[in-house]
Design a protein around this motif. Structure first.
Motif, short mmCIF file in Angstrom:
data_model
loop_
_atom_site.label_atom_id
_atom_site.label_comp_id
_atom_site.label_asym_id
_atom_site.label_seq_id
_atom_site.Cartn_x
_atom_site.Cartn_y
_atom_site.Cartn_z
N LYS A 160 -7.84 4.29 24.53
CA LYS A 160 -7.67 5.74 24.64
C LYS A 160 -6.19 6.07 24.84
O LYS A 160 -5.48 5.41 25.59
N GLY A 161 -5.73 7.09 24.13
CA GLY A 161 -4.33 7.50 24.25
C GLY A 161 -3.43 6.85 23.22
O GLY A 161 -2.23 7.14 23.20
N HIS A 162 -3.99 5.98 22.39
CA HIS A 162 -3.21 5.34 21.34
C HIS A 162 -3.65 5.88 19.99
O HIS A 162 -4.84 6.02 19.73
N SER A 163 -2.67 6.17 19.15
CA SER A 163 -2.93 6.76 17.84
C SER A 163 -2.91 5.70 16.75
O SER A 163 -1.97 4.89 16.67
N ALA A 164 -3.94 5.72 15.90
CA ALA A 164 -4.00 4.77 14.79
C ALA A 164 -2.80 4.93 13.84
O ALA A 164 -2.20 3.93 13.41
N PRO A 165 -2.41 6.16 13.45
CA PRO A 165 -1.23 6.31 12.59
C PRO A 165 0.05 5.74 13.20
O PRO A 165 0.87 5.16 12.51
N THR A 166 0.21 5.91 14.52
CA THR A 166 1.40 5.37 15.18
C THR A 166 1.39 3.85 15.16
O THR A 166 2.40 3.20 14.88
N ALA A 167 0.22 3.26 15.43
CA ALA A 167 0.10 1.80 15.37
C ALA A 167 0.38 1.30 13.95
O ALA A 167 0.99 0.25 13.76
N ASP A 168 -0.04 2.10 12.97
CA ASP A 168 0.18 1.72 11.58
C ASP A 168 1.66 1.74 11.24
O ASP A 168 2.15 0.89 10.49
N VAL A 169 2.40 2.73 11.77
CA VAL A 169 3.84 2.80 11.54
C VAL A 169 4.53 1.56 12.10
O VAL A 169 5.40 0.95 11.46
N ILE A 170 4.15 1.18 13.31
CA ILE A 170 4.75 0.00 13.94
C ILE A 170 4.40 -1.25 13.14
O ILE A 170 5.24 -2.15 12.96
N ARG A 171 3.17 -1.32 12.63
CA ARG A 171 2.79 -2.45 11.79
C ARG A 171 3.69 -2.55 10.57
O ARG A 171 4.18 -3.64 10.23
N HIS A 172 3.94 -1.41 9.92
CA HIS A 172 4.79 -1.42 8.73
C HIS A 172 6.22 -1.86 9.08
O HIS A 172 6.84 -2.61 8.34
N VAL A 173 6.73 -1.38 10.20
CA VAL A 173 8.09 -1.72 10.61
C VAL A 173 8.21 -3.23 10.83
O VAL A 173 9.14 -3.89 10.33
N LEU A 174 7.27 -3.81 11.57
CA LEU A 174 7.35 -5.23 11.89
C LEU A 174 7.06 -6.12 10.68
O LEU A 174 7.71 -7.15 10.49
N SER A 175 6.09 -5.73 9.86
CA SER A 175 5.75 -6.57 8.71
C SER A 175 6.84 -6.55 7.65
O SER A 175 6.98 -7.48 6.86
N ALA A 176 7.64 -5.46 7.62
CA ALA A 176 8.72 -5.36 6.63
C ALA A 176 10.02 -5.97 7.13
O ALA A 176 10.95 -6.17 6.35
N ALA A 177 10.09 -6.28 8.43
CA ALA A 177 11.33 -6.80 9.00
C ALA A 177 11.57 -8.25 8.58
O ALA A 177 10.63 -9.02 8.36
N GLU A 178 12.83 -8.62 8.48
CA GLU A 178 13.19 -9.98 8.09
C GLU A 178 13.05 -10.96 9.25
O GLU A 178 13.03 -12.17 9.05
N GLY A 179 12.99 -10.45 10.46
CA GLY A 179 12.85 -11.30 11.64
C GLY A 179 12.37 -10.47 12.80
O GLY A 179 12.12 -9.27 12.69
N PRO A 180 12.20 -11.09 13.98
CA PRO A 180 11.73 -10.37 15.16
C PRO A 180 12.66 -9.22 15.53
O PRO A 180 13.88 -9.30 15.35
N LEU A 181 12.10 -8.14 16.08
CA LEU A 181 12.85 -6.95 16.46
C LEU A 181 12.67 -6.66 17.95
O LEU A 181 11.63 -6.97 18.53
N SER A 182 13.67 -6.03 18.53
CA SER A 182 13.55 -5.56 19.91
C SER A 182 12.78 -4.25 19.92
O SER A 182 12.59 -3.60 18.88
N ALA A 183 12.34 -3.82 21.11
CA ALA A 183 11.64 -2.54 21.23
C ALA A 183 12.54 -1.39 20.79
O ALA A 183 12.08 -0.43 20.16
#
Length: 237
Positions: A160-183
């Motif tokens: 509760k309190g978490h948005s599926a679209p927001t989680a999806d944005v973070i998924r796209h950011v991390l999956s497209a990154a060339e390596g690990p990212l900081s917060a």
């Protein structure tokens, strides 16, 4: 980039599937084929990483083509994309080494999840000695779990309190990154506040969707760095 061959006897369906593939980051359409003979000719001539393969082709079945590819030692991976839904065909596809099986009709999100899980598998394999080294049991388990982990998706069972679209944005950011990212990096790329990014990253890491590693700087305080499941985290240093 992952080069994809789209094989479907229906020209219109082949174009739709190709358009779907082109929308997924990290993938590009190498070619299209409408018969098994055309597909085999392309595979013997061009570089192809992945084949999206229909079963019902005019000259022979897709599964027969897969068997011929394996007999010839062709390394291209296969995802079946077909209206064939009988268990015997599905079972044979598994026996011949098809990595995924997508039943028509399907949505873009359905194909995207298959492609993203395939990309996660490739990253996991490359993380083990560049794809040519030896794997211990833990790494073998990680390889076999890569497809299942990616397919479970970041939005499954969100609290509760978490948005599926927001989680999806973070998924796209991390999956497209060339390596690990900081917060901080995730927040900047996703257009979110750092606190929001940290909240979602904490949940996704706890749910096993992302991996967490630590990077030590001059201050001695480690920086948390995140990577999408299947991408090997940076070693501690």
């Amino acid at each position: 980039m992952i080069d994809v061959l789209v094989v479907d006897d229906d020209f219109r369906v082949a174009e739709i599937n190709a358009a779907y593939v082109a929308k997924v980051p990290g993938f590009r359409v190498a070619s299209r084929a409408h018969t098994a003979a055309q597909a085999l000719s392309i595979l013997e001539r061009d570089h192809v990483d992945l084949v999206l393969l229909d079963h019902y082709l005019p000259d022979e079945t897709g599964l027969t083509l897969v068997r011929r590819l394996r007999q010839r030692g062709h390394p291209a991976d296969v995802i079946m994309v077909t209206a064939a839904r009988d268990v015997s065909t599905v079972r044979t596809a598994m026996r011949y080494g098809a990595l995924q099986y997508l039943v028509k009709p399907f949505s873009f999100s359905g194909l995207r999840s298959k492609l993203e899980s395939y990309a996660a598998l490739r990253r996991t394999l490359e993380g083990v000695g560049g794809g040519r080294g030896e794997a211990g049991q833990e790494q073998v388990d990680q390889i076999f779990a890569a497809l299942r982990t990616a397919e479970s998706g970041p939005t499954a069972g969100l609290p509760k309190g978490h948005s599926a679209p927001t989680a999806d944005v973070i998924r796209h950011v991390l999956s497209a990154a060339e390596g690990p990212l900081s917060a901080h990096d995730v927040a900047a790329r996703a257009g979110l506040s750092r606190s929001t990014a940290q909240r979602y990253l904490k949940y996704l890491e706890g749910a096993g969707r992302i991996s967490l590693s630590l990077k030590y700087g001059d201050t001695g305080r480690p920086e948390h760095r995140y990577a999408w499941a299947g991408l090997r985290p940076e070693p501690l240093r």
